[in-house]
Scaffold this active site. Structure first.
Site: not given
Ligand code: AMP
Length: 460
Positions: A2, A288, A436, A439
């Protein structure tokens, strides 16, 4: 995922917050909302579904524009990480009573929201945003109606990540970042005006003053007169989300001092070194893959061309229900036959999640005469769900979880070859030591995380 915005000062809070939200539209397109506080201590909110221009149109904001004595406010664009496709729980969420009201806008995920709701006796809360608002309010009440004190201890309870903006009826605006620093958040302050935005690019456009990033664990409060800057005493392993660099943030933003565009070009450069391939032309998947394709072309010496054209007015396939994705794809991409026909293509994108986009693009490239298609991906294989704020499919939907072998992935997306960046390549490209990568690695920066249980608790 968001975007959050805020403003307190003597300017027009509604139009400033709306313009910041417009600059953050890429962070969420399902819903948008704005809450403002007036001098008499009341909070007013307008939320709606869809883009900022739809949800926060002049007609919808009419009531707010007619309010007297607005001192500041916060805003939000939503991209659901829990709660399903249609059940858009628009933020800011307002909770409270006559002694204190708060409006909350947050970016991130509270992974353990269901168990927190149970532990605090909140019953069945509908999603993590609601839980976070109720929890923060409850903690503030316990601590003498003090939201800053509540934010200091919030990390004790939360598994997940959050960047948050809180508007109180006192009135004041408070912003905070979790001590891991997963999500971006920045402020710009001078002349008794505070501007707040998830990303620095939005502040560069909307604020006349210089910006700075909020630090992991930092809490900043402004009541229109004095700016209070403090920190949560709870320390955690600092691990900003690498996917903000890979995909999510705007290329003109800065996160942890690193420009997103520059990091993406370097991802392409590393990719060309790690998994080189022969080809006649490098083609980015727009938008992208564009920066990484520039980097790949630079290092490989293979010329770059725009062979694919994206229609930006078509909705996002990624968050559409599975049955709609192929359909959306057909309208979303156009192809330049003169660039593609008879060529060996190096097709570059930032990431492959389910593989739907890539398979469809490779298929179309062949249909219009591509001789070979070699897919190169700026990030490592995406294998694990995120509980810190990136909305991804459950593991069973992730192509790199289902197919561990690269040849199998190449076959599934109908490419001649597929090559990914390594974690080392990515780390080098971003250039900061702590990030991090959960994923890609499944190594979450939390102790004793039950991934199976968490995955099931998220309705997407
Ligand atoms: P897929 O078709 O599921 O493999 O989606 C991959 C495409 O979606 C890539 O072009 C990415 O740029 C984009 N993408 C990756 N992660 C996300 C995300 N969390 N939300 C929206 N789009 C994404």
């Amino acid at each position: 995922m968001c975007g959050i915005a805020g403003y307190m000062g003597s300017g027009n809070a509604i139009s400033i917050i709306t313009s910041i939200l417009l600059e953050l539209q890429h962070r969420g397109q399902e819903a948008a909302g704005i809450a403002v506080a007036t001098r008499d201590g009341s909070i007013h909110r307008v939320v709606g579904k869809g883009l900022v221009v739809e949800a926060l149109s002049y007609e919808n904001l009419y009531l707010l524009y007619n309010l007297d004595g607005i001192v500041g406010g916060i805003g939000h664009v939503r991209y659901s990480t829990s709660g399903g496709y249609l059940d858009s729980q628009a933020q800011p969420i307002v909770v409270g009573d006559n002694s204190l009201k708060i409006a909350v806008a947050f970016n991130g995920t509270i992974a353990n929201y269901a168990s927190l709701a149970k532990a605090f006796g909140f019953g069945n809360v509908n999603g993590d945003a609601k839980l976070l608002s109720m929890l923060l309010y409850r903690l503030a009440k316990e601590l003498g109606n003090d939201v800053v004190e509540a934010l200091k201890i919030l990390p004790m309870y939360v598994v997940g990540g959050y960047s948050i903006a809180v508007l109180t009826s006192e009135p004041r605006v408070v912003v905070a970042k979790d001590p891991h620093g997963f999500r971006p958040l920045s402020i710009s302050f001078a002349n008794n005006e505070l501007y707040i935005a998830s990303e620095t690019a939005a502040l560069e456009i909307a604020s006349p003053y210089p910006w700075r990033e909020v630090l992991p664990g930092e809490i900043i409060s402004f009541d229109g007169r004095s700016l209070e800057q403090t920190k949560s005493p709870i320390s955690r392993f600092v691990s900003p989300c690498v996917f903000e660099y890979v995909y999510f943030s705007r290329p003109d933003s800065v996160f942890n001092g690193v420009n997103i565009y520059v990091s993406r070009v370097r991802m392409g450069e590393e990719l060309a070194k790690e998994v080189p391939t022969n080809g006649d032309v490098v083609i980015p998947v727009p938008d992208s893959g564009r920066a990484a394709a520039i980097g790949f072309s630079k290092v490989s010496g293979i010329p770059i061309e725009e062979g694919i054209v994206v229609n930006k007015y078509v909705g996002r396939g990624f968050i559409a229900p599975p049955t709609m994705r192929d359909f959306i794809f057909r309208f979303k991409y156009g192809f330049v036959k003169d660039v593609v026909n008879g060529k060996r293509i190096v097709l570059v994108d930032d990431s492959i999640v389910r593989g739907t986009t890539m398979r469809n693009i490779v298929r179309r490239l062949r249909e219009i005469g591509a001789r070979e298609v070699h897919v190169r991906v700026a990030s490592p294989p995406f294998r694990y769900p995120c509980f810190m704020g990136i909305d991804v499919a459950s593991r069973d939907e992730l192509i790199a979880w289902r197919l561990m072998d690269l040849d199998d992935i190449a076959r599934a997306i109908e490419a001649d070859s597929v090559g990914y960046n390594s974690i080392q390549g990515l780390r080098k490209a971003v250039g900061i030591p702590l990030l991090c990568y959960a994923c890609f690695t499944g190594l979450y920066p939390f102790r004793g995380l039950d991934v199976d249980a968490l995955e099931k608790s998220f309705v997407r």
